[in-house]
Design an enzyme around this catalytic site. Structure first.
Site, PDB file in Angstrom:
ATOM      1  N   ARG A 253       0.827  -1.215   0.000  1.00  0.00           N
ATOM      2  CA  ARG A 253       0.000   0.000   0.000  1.00  0.00           C
ATOM      3  C   ARG A 253       0.859   1.261   0.000  1.00  0.00           C
ATOM      4  O   ARG A 253       0.445   2.307  -0.490  1.00  0.00           O
ATOM      5  CB  ARG A 253      -0.979  -0.014   1.172  1.00  0.00           C
TER       6      ARG A 253
ATOM      7  N   GLU B 263       2.802  -8.441  15.720  1.00  0.00           N
ATOM      8  CA  GLU B 263       2.079  -8.777  16.944  1.00  0.00           C
ATOM      9  C   GLU B 263       2.103 -10.304  17.162  1.00  0.00           C
ATOM     10  O   GLU B 263       2.343 -10.791  18.254  1.00  0.00           O
ATOM     11  CB  GLU B 263       0.649  -8.276  16.801  1.00  0.00           C
TER      12      GLU B 263
HETATM   13  P1  AMP Z   1       3.003  -1.201  11.682  1.00  0.00           P
HETATM   14  O1  AMP Z   1       4.234  -1.986  11.314  1.00  0.00           O
HETATM   15  O2  AMP Z   1       2.284  -1.811  12.867  1.00  0.00           O
HETATM   16  O3  AMP Z   1       3.283   0.262  11.869  1.00  0.00           O
HETATM   17  O4  AMP Z   1       1.979  -1.370  10.499  1.00  0.00           O
HETATM   18  C1  AMP Z   1       2.082  -0.563   9.376  1.00  0.00           C
HETATM   19  C2  AMP Z   1       1.729  -1.294   8.111  1.00  0.00           C
HETATM   20  O5  AMP Z   1       0.622  -2.173   8.263  1.00  0.00           O
HETATM   21  C3  AMP Z   1       1.337  -0.296   7.055  1.00  0.00           C
HETATM   22  O6  AMP Z   1       2.051  -0.652   5.873  1.00  0.00           O
HETATM   23  C4  AMP Z   1      -0.149  -0.422   6.887  1.00  0.00           C
HETATM   24  O7  AMP Z   1      -0.486  -0.573   5.521  1.00  0.00           O
HETATM   25  C5  AMP Z   1      -0.548  -1.667   7.658  1.00  0.00           C
HETATM   26  N1  AMP Z   1      -1.510  -1.419   8.757  1.00  0.00           N
HETATM   27  C6  AMP Z   1      -1.302  -1.662  10.068  1.00  0.00           C
HETATM   28  N2  AMP Z   1      -2.377  -1.391  10.799  1.00  0.00           N
HETATM   29  C7  AMP Z   1      -3.317  -0.940   9.946  1.00  0.00           C
HETATM   30  C8  AMP Z   1      -4.668  -0.465  10.091  1.00  0.00           C
HETATM   31  N3  AMP Z   1      -5.257  -0.389  11.286  1.00  0.00           N
HETATM   32  N4  AMP Z   1      -5.319  -0.059   8.979  1.00  0.00           N
HETATM   33  C9  AMP Z   1      -4.712  -0.102   7.761  1.00  0.00           C
HETATM   34  N5  AMP Z   1      -3.465  -0.545   7.564  1.00  0.00           N
HETATM   35  C10 AMP Z   1      -2.756  -0.972   8.635  1.00  0.00           C
END
Ligand code: AMP
Length: 172
Positions: free
Chosen positions: A59, A96
């Site tokens: 994305r 997670e």
């Molecule tokens: P993180 O590594 O937890 O910061 O997750 C970021 C990545 O996961 C990004 O590339 C987002 O596309 C996706 N992502 C994580 N949580 C969400 C959410 N609640 N809604 C949409 N995309 C998410």
């Protein structure tokens, strides 16, 4: 940017139970709205003048490549495992539940090139933090991270280098 929140969908329990998924896709269908959201990022990139914009699969590619094309700056893809040809550098990171891995092509840019990292959303920061480390391992000078959306209560910034630019446009 609060007015843009009405263009972001919320889907409960996607892709798994307990996650409220923020669906940015409606924004991409409305060029004027997307433009409004991208303008601050365009200004940030124009003023910091990176040599490259790096985007995170998948994305993150949408806005990162659009910005790179618009601003006439090279684009570097950071991808999931086994997608990039040739020699790659990879880093594993914890999710997670379980583990994931990101990769970048080795020798794909000049050492010490200034690189800004773009992703669609900052949640826990594991993905962007790892992508930033990967850019550094590949010899790039990471100058900052920018996101369309930030889920502030997850405090993802703790996994990013606080000495660098950390920008997000829509905050929840
Ligand atoms: P993180 O590594 O937890 O910061 O997750 C970021 C990545 O996961 C990004 O590339 C987002 O596309 C996706 N992502 C994580 N949580 C969400 C959410 N609640 N809604 C949409 N995309 C998410």
């Amino acid at each position: 940017m609060e007015n843009l929140k009405k263009y972001i969908g919320e889907i409960n329990d996607f892709p798994k139970e307990g996650i409220v998924f923020k669906d940015i896709n409606p924004i991409y269908k409305e060029p004027k709205i997307w433009n409004q959201l991208m303008l601050p990022l365009q200004n940030l990139i124009s003023s910091t003048k990176p040599d490259y914009i790096a985007g995170i699969e998948s994305r993150g590619f949408i806005s990162a490549s659009a910005l790179a094309f618009k601003l006439d700056i090279g684009f570097i893809p950071i991808r999931k495992p086994n997608k990039l040809p040739g020699e790659v550098i990879g880093l594993n990171y914890k999710l997670e539940y379980g583990e994931d891995r990101l990769e970048i092509q080795k020798n794909s840019f000049k050492q010490k090139s200034k690189i800004i990292l773009i992703d669609d959303l900052l949640a826990t920061g594991g993905t962007a933090g790892t992508a930033g480390n990967l850019i550094r391992e590949a010899g790039g000078k990471l100058i900052g991270y920018a996101f369309l959306v930030e889920l502030t209560e997850l405090n993802g910034r703790k996994n990013l280098d606080s000495n660098l630019i950390i920008e997000s446009i829509i905050k929840y």
